[in-house]
Scaffold this active site. Structure first.
Site, PDB file in Angstrom:
ATOM      1  N   HIS A  28     -14.716 -42.174   8.386  1.00  0.00           N
ATOM      2  CA  HIS A  28     -14.375 -42.307   9.529  1.00  0.00           C
ATOM      3  C   HIS A  28     -15.489 -41.209  10.536  1.00  0.00           C
ATOM      4  O   HIS A  28     -15.900 -42.066  11.339  1.00  0.00           O
ATOM      5  CB  HIS A  28     -13.284 -42.902   9.872  1.00  0.00           C
ATOM      6  CG  HIS A  28     -12.137 -44.030  10.353  1.00  0.00           C
ATOM      7  ND1 HIS A  28     -12.286 -44.662   8.573  1.00  0.00           N
ATOM      8  CD2 HIS A  28     -12.097 -44.742  11.179  1.00  0.00           C
ATOM      9  CE1 HIS A  28     -12.044 -46.011   9.106  1.00  0.00           C
ATOM     10  NE2 HIS A  28     -11.870 -45.807  10.547  1.00  0.00           N
ATOM     11  N   HIS A  59      -6.617 -38.948   6.726  1.00  0.00           N
ATOM     12  CA  HIS A  59      -7.201 -38.510   5.658  1.00  0.00           C
ATOM     13  C   HIS A  59      -6.669 -36.669   6.475  1.00  0.00           C
ATOM     14  O   HIS A  59      -6.093 -36.796   7.735  1.00  0.00           O
ATOM     15  CB  HIS A  59      -8.038 -37.853   6.634  1.00  0.00           C
ATOM     16  CG  HIS A  59      -9.016 -38.645   6.144  1.00  0.00           C
ATOM     17  ND1 HIS A  59     -10.236 -39.216   4.920  1.00  0.00           N
ATOM     18  CD2 HIS A  59      -9.506 -40.503   6.670  1.00  0.00           C
ATOM     19  CE1 HIS A  59     -10.144 -40.139   4.800  1.00  0.00           C
ATOM     20  NE2 HIS A  59     -10.850 -40.947   5.453  1.00  0.00           N
TER      21      HIS A  59
END
Length: 327
Positions: A205, A252
């Protein structure tokens, strides 16, 4: 020798600090994401409520903003069911929240072992970061890229797509090579548990969140007249939003994002000089379609294998098919 050990120690401390899941948890708490079991135990927003009646009433009033995340085990595989309900203003939705499939969540079901409940205190940030997370998924680019090709500039978009596909392939492959798991839960709350089975380092991402806007900026810099400062600000805000959304969603660590941004900077520096040549070859060479398809198949064949299944390889194949369709 001592200086080398000191440098090595600093590097280890850097990795350990930014890989700490409590950094992600604090980020989530700051924007209003809390575990419900802390509220049940009397800890609401970090403050202990000593009156049990007061605790129960506060939990009852906040139940309409509860997301329930189930972690169940089936045949050795992790099955993740994401159930959520945000306030709809009706009394029934508070007492009997429904899943997206219309399934009722009972009190017994919500208290099953291996279940995690969290409270979304601020719905604005929830939808804001959900939008930011959507900027890194294939469904967004499947609509964004065609719109740009059909209505704005196909030449620019073709180059951006080539950069996007190569960066996504490298990022997904690196995930399955490094095999670092997602941030630990608890303390982190995974708001997208369907992606927990995928590895975390580097953050793809973050990679596409930097690659796509800055690629558009690079390829339009001498093609159109506009204020470059505004372009840099838009690309930077896009990148920051995508990166922060991964922390908010709990998918994350900060180190994953730093790793993704570092890797994409190197890749863009390597790919950009050849973008015009690649695009010209794809448009003019009669064998370009066959060469492109063969190259895509080769990349899928040599894709690294992992000990357990992850969706990374399948997602990469979807991205490659999308590139072929757009070209």
């Amino acid at each position: 020798m001592s200086e080398s050990l000191s440098l090595f120690s600093r590097i280890c401390n850097f990795f350990n600090y930014f890989q700490n899941p409590y950094l992600v948890s604090r980020f989530q708490n700051y924007f209003g994401v809390y575990r419900v079991d802390l509220i049940k135990n009397g800890n609401i927003n970090g403050s202990v409520v000593r009156n049990e009646t007061e605790t129960h009433e506060k939990f009852k009033t906040e139940r309409n903003n509860v997301i329930t995340i189930k972690y169940n085990s089936l045949d050795g595989e992790t099955v993740l069911r994401h159930r959520k309900t945000l306030s709809s203003g009706s009394e029934n939705s508070k007492n009997s929240p429904l899943t997206s499939d219309g399934e009722e969540i009972s009190d017994v079901d919500s208290d099953l072992e291996n279940s995690i409940q969290c409270k979304i205190e601020n719905k604005f940030w929830y939808y804001f970061f959900s939008f930011g997370a959507g900027l890194g998924y294939e469904m967004f680019y499947a609509s964004f890229f065609p719109f740009w090709i059909w209505n704005i500039d196909g030449a620019v978009c073709r180059r951006v797509i080539n950069v996007w596909v190569l960066i996504m392939y490298v990022g997904q492959a690196m995930k399955d090579i490094i095999c670092w798991p997602r941030p630990a839960a608890p303390p982190v709350i995974h708001l997208e548990p369907q992606y927990v089975v995928e590895y975390g380092m580097p953050s793809t991402h973050a990679m596409v969140g930097a690659a796509v806007p800055f690629s558009f900026l690079y390829f339009t810099l001498y093609r159109y007249e506009y204020n470059v400062i505004y372009g840099i600000l838009i690309a930077t805000c896009w990148c920051i939003l995508v990166c922060c959304s991964r922390l908010y969603m709990g998918m994350h660590t900060v180190l994953d994002i730093i790793g993704g941004l570092s890797l994409v900077a190197v890749l863009m520096a390597m790919i950009f000089p050849f973008s015009d040549f690649i695009d010209h070859y794809q448009l003019t060479n009669p064998y370009a379609p066959l060469v492109t398809i063969a190259f895509m198949l080769l990349l899928q064949i040599i894709y690294p294998k992992t000990e357990r299944w992850t969706p990374a390889r399948g997602d990469t194949a979807v991205i490659m098919v999308l590139e072929l369709a757009l070209h």
